[in-house]
Design an enzyme around this catalytic site. Structure first.
Site, PDB file in Angstrom:
ATOM      1  N   HIS A  79       0.823  -1.226   0.000  1.00 65.79           N
ATOM      2  CA  HIS A  79       0.000   0.000   0.000  1.00 65.79           C
ATOM      3  C   HIS A  79       0.849   1.265   0.000  1.00 65.79           C
ATOM      4  O   HIS A  79       1.834   1.357   0.728  1.00 65.79           O
ATOM      5  CB  HIS A  79      -0.948  -0.006   1.213  1.00 65.79           C
ATOM      6  N   SER A  96      -6.110   4.070  -6.102  1.00 63.22           N
ATOM      7  CA  SER A  96      -5.503   4.755  -4.960  1.00 63.22           C
ATOM      8  C   SER A  96      -5.714   6.260  -5.046  1.00 63.22           C
ATOM      9  O   SER A  96      -5.973   6.925  -4.046  1.00 63.22           O
ATOM     10  CB  SER A  96      -4.005   4.466  -4.893  1.00 63.22           C
ATOM     11  N   GLU A  99      -9.223   6.999  -4.063  1.00 62.27           N
ATOM     12  CA  GLU A  99      -9.435   6.752  -2.637  1.00 62.27           C
ATOM     13  C   GLU A  99      -8.860   7.893  -1.794  1.00 62.27           C
ATOM     14  O   GLU A  99      -9.491   8.357  -0.848  1.00 62.27           O
ATOM     15  CB  GLU A  99      -8.819   5.401  -2.248  1.00 62.27           C
ATOM     16  N   GLN A 100      -7.679   8.339  -2.167  1.00 64.83           N
ATOM     17  CA  GLN A 100      -7.075   9.433  -1.392  1.00 64.83           C
ATOM     18  C   GLN A 100      -7.861  10.733  -1.598  1.00 64.83           C
ATOM     19  O   GLN A 100      -8.047  11.507  -0.666  1.00 64.83           O
ATOM     20  CB  GLN A 100      -5.594   9.598  -1.759  1.00 64.83           C
ATOM     21  N   VAL A 132      -1.987   2.002   7.121  1.00 65.64           N
ATOM     22  CA  VAL A 132      -3.122   1.731   6.222  1.00 65.64           C
ATOM     23  C   VAL A 132      -4.429   1.945   6.965  1.00 65.64           C
ATOM     24  O   VAL A 132      -4.655   1.375   8.040  1.00 65.64           O
ATOM     25  CB  VAL A 132      -3.080   0.291   5.650  1.00 65.64           C
TER      26      VAL A 132
HETATM   27  N1  GUN Z   1      -2.906   3.445   1.996  1.00 65.20           N
HETATM   28  C1  GUN Z   1      -3.514   3.753   3.114  1.00 65.20           C
HETATM   29  N2  GUN Z   1      -4.850   3.774   2.969  1.00 65.20           N
HETATM   30  C2  GUN Z   1      -5.096   3.457   1.712  1.00 65.20           C
HETATM   31  C3  GUN Z   1      -6.307   3.316   0.950  1.00 65.20           C
HETATM   32  O1  GUN Z   1      -7.438   3.470   1.408  1.00 65.20           O
HETATM   33  N3  GUN Z   1      -6.124   2.990  -0.325  1.00 65.20           N
HETATM   34  C4  GUN Z   1      -4.892   2.792  -0.876  1.00 65.20           C
HETATM   35  N4  GUN Z   1      -4.818   2.453  -2.143  1.00 65.20           N
HETATM   36  N5  GUN Z   1      -3.760   2.928  -0.195  1.00 65.20           N
HETATM   37  C5  GUN Z   1      -3.872   3.254   1.094  1.00 65.20           C
END
Ligand code: GUN
Length: 182
Positions: A79, A96, A99-100, A132
């Site tokens: 991750h 990703s 998501e961020q 994470v």
């Molecule tokens: N690293 C920490 N949280 C996340 C997440 O929700 N998605 C991804 N892709 N990487 C992360």
């Protein structure tokens, strides 16, 4: 959950179709559910047919829990850091990135960016893997509040928490990509 990132895939695949596909073909729409770790879905697909998305997800989580700590750490380390170098340089994968962005992490003040950098470094130092948390289920304030609390946990607790968060990340990706037959 309030606002969700838009799914990167177009039409969700019916679970019945996934159940009927040859294994190699079935891996194609599902291989990205766990960050750069297609081995989890590959193994779980051996348990087909699945009656529900939760059944498929539970099979994936069993694979992770049976895998042993070395592979679990490999999964966690797959991750990217939240607000890490890859994110700042726009070099994250599509999921990703979404998501961020969903957590509001692409619109931070200088001070918030500094806080993430400091926490991320402290977290890496203490545990030897990246922090994470399911970014789509947590806004930036909740993530910044969780970091100091998570830093207080033991390494064993953190591995367990990280795997649970990875399970949440994957479930949301699954819900985007697949649909249960009606
Ligand atoms: N690293 C920490 N949280 C996340 C997440 O929700 N998605 C991804 N892709 N990487 C992360």
């Amino acid at each position: 959950m309030s606002r969700r990132a838009k799914a990167p895939t177009s039409t969700p695949l019916p679970l019945g179709r996934l159940n009927a596909m040859p294994a190699a073909e079935a891996l194609e729409p599902c291989g990205g559910f766990f960050e750069n770790s297609p081995w989890i879905v590959e193994e779980a697909l051996k348990e087909r047919p699945f009656e529900s998305l939760h059944g498929f997800h539970a099979a994936c989580m069993r694979v992770i829990h049976a895998a042993g700590v070395a592979r679990q750490l490999e999964l966690i380390r797959a991750h990217p850091d939240l607000v890490g170098r890859l994110a700042r340089e726009g070099r994250l994968g599509q999921e990703s990135t979404l998501e961020q962005a969903a957590a509001g992490l692409t619109q931070l003040t200088e001070e918030e960016i500094k806080a993430f950098e400091t926490y991320n470094a402290a977290y890496h130092d203490r545990f030897g893997f990246p922090f994470v948390i399911c970014a789509r289920r947590n806004k930036k304030e909740a993530i910044l509040a969780a970091l100091p609390q998570r830093l207080e946990q033991t390494r064993t607790e953190e591995i367990r928490t990280a795997l649970a968060e990875i399970g949440d990340i994957a479930l949301l990706r699954m819900v985007d990509a697949l649909r249960e037959d009606t």
